[in-house]
Design a protein around this motif. Sequence first.
Motif, PDB file in Angstrom:
ATOM      1  N   LYS A  14       5.877   1.444 -11.800  1.00 20.31           N
ATOM      2  CA  LYS A  14       4.517   1.546 -12.791  1.00 20.31           C
ATOM      3  C   LYS A  14       3.506   0.705 -11.610  1.00 20.31           C
ATOM      4  N   TYR A  15       4.145  -0.533 -11.451  1.00 18.83           N
ATOM      5  CA  TYR A  15       3.103  -1.671 -10.209  1.00 18.83           C
ATOM      6  C   TYR A  15       4.352  -1.623  -9.374  1.00 18.83           C
ATOM      7  N   VAL A  16       3.469  -2.413  -8.169  1.00 25.29           N
ATOM      8  CA  VAL A  16       4.256  -2.459  -6.993  1.00 25.29           C
ATOM      9  C   VAL A  16       5.270  -4.460  -7.715  1.00 25.29           C
ATOM     10  N   MET A  17       4.274  -4.465  -8.086  1.00 27.26           N
ATOM     11  CA  MET A  17       5.063  -6.005  -8.038  1.00 27.26           C
ATOM     12  C   MET A  17       3.947  -6.544  -9.197  1.00 27.26           C
ATOM     13  N   GLY A  31      13.319  -0.754 -13.305  1.00 23.38           N
ATOM     14  CA  GLY A  31      12.200  -0.397 -11.995  1.00 23.38           C
ATOM     15  C   GLY A  31      11.447  -0.026 -12.722  1.00 23.38           C
ATOM     16  N   ASN A  32      10.002  -0.722 -13.538  1.00 26.07           N
ATOM     17  CA  ASN A  32       8.933  -0.825 -13.706  1.00 26.07           C
ATOM     18  C   ASN A  32       8.443  -1.107 -12.326  1.00 26.07           C
ATOM     19  N   ILE A  33       8.675  -2.470 -12.411  1.00 22.02           N
ATOM     20  CA  ILE A  33       8.457  -2.969 -10.783  1.00 22.02           C
ATOM     21  C   ILE A  33       9.190  -3.066  -8.961  1.00 22.02           C
ATOM     22  N   ALA A  92       0.647  -1.443  -0.087  1.00 21.96           N
ATOM     23  CA  ALA A  92       0.134   0.266   0.095  1.00 21.96           C
ATOM     24  C   ALA A  92       1.039   1.107  -0.496  1.00 21.96           C
ATOM     25  N   PHE A  93       1.388   1.048   0.603  1.00 21.42           N
ATOM     26  CA  PHE A  93       2.655   2.304   0.966  1.00 21.42           C
ATOM     27  C   PHE A  93       3.496   2.198  -0.025  1.00 21.42           C
ATOM     28  N   LEU A  94       4.170   1.505  -1.299  1.00 17.40           N
ATOM     29  CA  LEU A  94       5.220   2.025  -2.626  1.00 17.40           C
ATOM     30  C   LEU A  94       3.662   2.312  -3.172  1.00 17.40           C
ATOM     31  N   LYS A  95       2.236   1.671  -3.219  1.00 17.18           N
ATOM     32  CA  LYS A  95       1.834   1.946  -4.192  1.00 17.18           C
ATOM     33  C   LYS A  95       1.095   3.765  -4.303  1.00 17.18           C
ATOM     34  N   GLU A  96       1.050   4.634  -2.834  1.00 14.85           N
ATOM     35  CA  GLU A  96       1.201   5.951  -3.112  1.00 14.85           C
ATOM     36  C   GLU A  96       2.121   6.498  -3.531  1.00 14.85           C
ATOM     37  N   LYS A  97       3.427   5.769  -3.953  1.00 18.99           N
ATOM     38  CA  LYS A  97       4.861   6.560  -3.897  1.00 18.99           C
ATOM     39  C   LYS A  97       4.781   6.417  -5.190  1.00 18.99           C
ATOM     40  N   ILE A  98       4.408   5.467  -5.764  1.00 19.80           N
ATOM     41  CA  ILE A  98       4.347   5.819  -7.278  1.00 19.80           C
ATOM     42  C   ILE A  98       3.129   6.211  -7.845  1.00 19.80           C
ATOM     43  N   ASP A  99       1.979   6.134  -7.181  1.00 20.30           N
ATOM     44  CA  ASP A  99       1.124   6.505  -8.046  1.00 20.30           C
ATOM     45  C   ASP A  99       1.179   8.925  -7.381  1.00 20.30           C
ATOM     46  N   ALA A 100       1.602   9.119  -7.302  1.00 19.07           N
ATOM     47  CA  ALA A 100       2.505  10.153  -6.122  1.00 19.07           C
ATOM     48  C   ALA A 100       3.389  10.506  -7.354  1.00 19.07           C
ATOM     49  N   ASP A 120       0.731  -5.986 -11.838  1.00 21.13           N
ATOM     50  CA  ASP A 120       1.172  -5.787 -13.034  1.00 21.13           C
ATOM     51  C   ASP A 120      -0.376  -6.214 -13.588  1.00 21.13           C
ATOM     52  N   PRO A 121      -0.846  -5.589 -14.343  1.00 23.19           N
ATOM     53  CA  PRO A 121      -2.552  -6.917 -15.231  1.00 23.19           C
ATOM     54  C   PRO A 121      -1.615  -7.860 -15.865  1.00 23.19           C
ATOM     55  N   GLU A 122      -0.871  -8.039 -16.268  1.00 26.24           N
ATOM     56  CA  GLU A 122      -0.227  -7.741 -17.640  1.00 26.24           C
ATOM     57  C   GLU A 122       0.725  -9.676 -17.148  1.00 26.24           C
ATOM     58  N   TYR A 123       0.912  -9.596 -15.590  1.00 28.49           N
ATOM     59  CA  TYR A 123       1.572 -10.784 -14.752  1.00 28.49           C
ATOM     60  C   TYR A 123       1.069 -12.140 -15.648  1.00 28.49           C
ATOM     61  N   ALA A 124      -0.165 -12.589 -16.147  1.00 25.80           N
ATOM     62  CA  ALA A 124      -0.412 -13.780 -16.789  1.00 25.80           C
ATOM     63  C   ALA A 124       0.378 -14.470 -17.942  1.00 25.80           C
ATOM     64  N   THR A 125       0.702 -12.774 -18.773  1.00 22.30           N
ATOM     65  CA  THR A 125       0.873 -13.287 -20.272  1.00 22.30           C
ATOM     66  C   THR A 125       2.139 -13.297 -20.584  1.00 22.30           C
ATOM     67  N   ASP A 126       2.643 -12.232 -19.910  1.00 23.37           N
ATOM     68  CA  ASP A 126       4.178 -10.804 -19.484  1.00 23.37           C
ATOM     69  C   ASP A 126       5.134 -12.124 -19.367  1.00 23.37           C
ATOM     70  N   ASP A 127       5.932 -11.945 -20.875  1.00 25.48           N
ATOM     71  CA  ASP A 127       7.329 -12.975 -20.361  1.00 25.48           C
ATOM     72  C   ASP A 127       8.962 -11.510 -20.429  1.00 25.48           C
ATOM     73  N   SER A 128       8.152 -10.150 -19.196  1.00 24.64           N
ATOM     74  CA  SER A 128       9.778  -9.088 -19.902  1.00 24.64           C
ATOM     75  C   SER A 128       9.765  -8.690 -18.390  1.00 24.64           C
ATOM     76  N   CYS A 129       9.382  -9.902 -17.538  1.00 18.83           N
ATOM     77  CA  CYS A 129       9.816  -9.384 -15.622  1.00 18.83           C
ATOM     78  C   CYS A 129      10.843  -8.835 -16.151  1.00 18.83           C
ATOM     79  N   ASP A 130      12.444  -9.586 -16.692  1.00 14.63           N
ATOM     80  CA  ASP A 130      13.520  -9.224 -16.455  1.00 14.63           C
ATOM     81  C   ASP A 130      14.074  -7.928 -16.786  1.00 14.63           C
ATOM     82  N   ALA A 131      13.377  -7.089 -17.831  1.00 18.84           N
ATOM     83  CA  ALA A 131      13.457  -5.926 -18.491  1.00 18.84           C
ATOM     84  C   ALA A 131      12.642  -5.152 -17.639  1.00 18.84           C
TER      85      ALA A 131
END
Length: 562
Positions: free
Chosen positions: A223-226, A298-300, A208-216, A282-293
Amino acid sequence: MKKTLALVLALALLLGCMSFASAEGTMNRDGLTFPELPNNTLKLTVTTANWGTDQLPTKMQKLWQEKVEEYLGCKLDITWQIAPWNDFRNNESVNLAAGDLSDINTYSQGTLVNGYGKDEDGDSLVLDIMDYKDYLVYYPEFVEGKVGGWNGVLNDDGTSYVFWDGYDNDLNLAGGQSFSAYAYRFDVLKKYDLKPATTWEEFKELCAFLKEKIDAGEIENAKYVMSNGASWMAFFRGFVGTFHTWDTTYWNGTEWAFGPIEDNFRTMLKEMHELYAAGYIDPEYATDDSCDAKAANGNILIVPTNWAGSVQSWNQAKISEDMEWGLAYLPSSQFGTGWKWGSKLNGKNLGTTLTMGIIISADTEYPEYVVRLIDYQYSEEIYKMLNWGIEGEDFITLEDGTRTYVDEILNAENPGQALADRGIMASASARTGIPFVPQIFSTILQYSSTEPWWSPEKGYYDGKYWIDTAVNGGPDSISPYDRAPLTHLNEEESKMKSTLTSACEKYSKVGANQFITGELDINDDAAWEAYVAGVKSQTEDFDGFFKTINEKTDIESLQYYK
């Protein structure tokens, strides 16, 4: 007279120490019978894999052949068939079904091979090792490290078709393999004077804390916490340990069960849905293969599903010098300390599950030599050589008796590749001998670089995955599945278990994702019951199978782990 006596004496000594041929064209060694070989040469075909570095030209592969030839008392003429590991695994079941086997084959399909063992007429595609048990010298010591000893590797009819992969946990540390820690952006946590979560409630508060900082807009590029480590792995795999459940068939400490339909699993999905609904995932968690990138860019900020070594690769690829990925043990929950996956057994053993090893074609011409050869790979002379190399050249022995690799390896730009180029197995990318040769726990730790870790006792520090998952998790972190009791399944039951780990697991992954995203309501009992029924419908007599496997479980064998 003296010359004659000397000649007789020499001849007697020679006959006493060398093999001798019988009238039937056989030779006796150590009280065992071996057939004579044409030109004293053992010709073999071997099918195995390449893990990244071609093992055949390496120094250790050549030394392995010299040692084996000396031990067997003959020359080796091997035709190698090698494919990349992923391709190799994809073709294994096809090759078995087609009866396409070499004399010796690296194997990774668990109990599947039993379906190609002896039929009613005694015919078999693969060799029953027990027919040549008298030729075994070194393998039995590793078998005794398996729960139940020989009873743990033998089928109901007394057969055994695999030399199972050996492991020497010389440090007696119950470190976990993967999915045993969460990866966090340590630089972000330190910036806000935060720490990784030790409990599930702390984890939600941190998100919750990290989401607030991302939104700010306070955390650059975030972009997303995880997110998930990769689309091919179930995202919930990173959470099952915290909630004391599993993502497939497993021993839950009381009985064999299918994790994805347990109450604990449903509790976990409720919590994961809350995380998703709050926008942490991240809503793409189930289909995305770009976690390493995404991690390196710094996107997550948190990755619950990661392999040993993931953090190291992200820190090497990071776009900012200030970025720092690190690890902390799984958060606990109302169920207790989180369970880690793949906790190692002590000493020489065959691992916690029988999955990988070596199989031999039943049509091999000289099974006595082949069994003897594979057995020799379990000798300390061979597996220590292939894991450590040659003293003085590859490793040195310290005053306290421990070993360490030479500075040329440890200080190399890429120590793992330096080991692989020599054919030393600790590299993991060059498997010398005929895989799988037993690995030594301490060698893996030797060249592996330190990585950022955190624990309540030490705070932020440099650690190593295999050590710190054991130390930080403690004894309570060992999952029941990694210390499961002995069970004996027949061929039909083994095939049904395989179905459960494929069809049922595939169905449950789809349903679980629907509950996480809210497409299905995890709080709706009717929706949950329909999901459970759907899982069970993927195989015949689901409940009957679990009744059978629990009836065939030897609870007394649990004493082995005490």
